[in-house]
Enzyme design. Sequence first.
Site, PDB file in Angstrom:
ATOM      1  N   ARG A 157       0.856  -1.178   0.000  1.00  0.00           N
ATOM      2  CA  ARG A 157       0.000   0.000   0.000  1.00  0.00           C
ATOM      3  C   ARG A 157       0.896   1.234   0.000  1.00  0.00           C
ATOM      4  NH1 ARG A 157      -3.340  -3.010  -1.386  1.00  0.00           N
ATOM      5  NH2 ARG A 157      -5.426  -3.426  -0.520  1.00  0.00           N
ATOM      6  N   GLU A 162      -3.924   7.245  -4.997  1.00  0.00           N
ATOM      7  CA  GLU A 162      -4.332   6.663  -6.271  1.00  0.00           C
ATOM      8  C   GLU A 162      -5.803   7.004  -6.554  1.00  0.00           C
ATOM      9  OE1 GLU A 162      -3.646   2.451  -6.360  1.00  0.00           O
ATOM     10  OE2 GLU A 162      -1.601   2.640  -5.610  1.00  0.00           O
ATOM     11  N   HIS A 170      -0.283  -0.354  -9.881  1.00  0.00           N
ATOM     12  CA  HIS A 170      -0.973  -1.197  -8.889  1.00  0.00           C
ATOM     13  C   HIS A 170      -1.487  -2.472  -9.552  1.00  0.00           C
ATOM     14  CE1 HIS A 170      -3.406  -0.976  -4.879  1.00  0.00           C
ATOM     15  NE2 HIS A 170      -3.014  -2.212  -5.139  1.00  0.00           N
TER      16      HIS A 170
END
Length: 381
Positions: free
Chosen positions: A206, A235, A252
């Site tokens: 993360r 994000e 990601h």
Amino acid sequence: MKIVADENIPLVPQFFASVGEIQTYPGREITPEHVQDADILLVRSITPVNRQLLEGSRVKFVGTATIGLDHVDTDYLESAGIMYSNAPGCNASAVVEYVVGTLSVLADDLGFDLEEKSVGIVGRGQIGSRLEKALANLGMTVKSNDPPREQAGEENLFPLEEVLQCDVISIHVPLVEDGPFQTRHLLSRDIIENLRGDQILINSSRGDVLDEAALKDRLKAENPPSVVLDVFNGEPVIDVELAGLCHFVTPHIAGYTLDGKVAGTEMIYKSLCRFIGLPERHKLGQFLPEPPLKKLAFSAGADPFWALHTAIRTCYDVRHDDSNLRRTLRLPAEQRGKAFDELRKKYRVRRGFEQVKIMLKGGKAELQSKLSAVGFNIQSK
């Protein structure tokens, strides 16, 4: 029965059409109005599931097709009597392959052999434990840190300070905001400022696990480390300057093999069936297409080093995803967030290493061991 789902969860109609009526929306755009008359909510990590979203709805089951639960307010769900389920381990192999593939390319870019390097793994969960085993079998020295697991009695774990001295640091922890084992800015400014120039930092957990402002400062300073980021604060809008300072950046997608994503769908489908007392009518194998690459063959004279890295990069080469993300960073600011999400939504079909059978002639026991360690199926002749 009404089901509201993130439109990017794969195979939702195939698994859930027999359960109820399905309506899909972009995950970041699911609103209280969408779920007000829904019975079931299916999400990924980009949809915050909390009181604000669900209060006043008739939702009784939330399934998240992800390993983590940091986007789900489990305390609220429990207090509201809402059942929830995640998909632990669904994409663990995919993330291991991402790290292994990235290290393979970095070995060429930076001029080192994998066996020369030590790796510090921060977090020995589903991903970290598999990565530890794979890298150790590749001949790398591996040290893992995981205070919650150490407290629970797991052995062969190391202090964070010692793990952070390794040549490569790979982060695999959930985002934990409170309690004794918080992970927000686990890699603090003090830690980041002390990263050496010969170190490699990979974050595929993360974005908030590390202090991005501190990392940007360190990368601007003398003798910076080599950094690979798959996750970012804020994000889908990411720090363009920070991305430009990193060796590789990806949108990601570390866990984005088709096999891993569909496994997540299957796991929450099974949990829902148990919750509502329905038989499990569908299995992952019914829906997975034939992999585009099924076999690789190496002759008896193939150099083991070359064969290992060729196999890895044939299945996953980080440079492809890095190039795609960097192209979006040249767009006007107001378009970059949408472009980031589009890269994830339209991500190519990437299959796991386990889908590839490798044919080896002449034994090569060491090569066979290493290929098996990272997940390939081996057949010797």
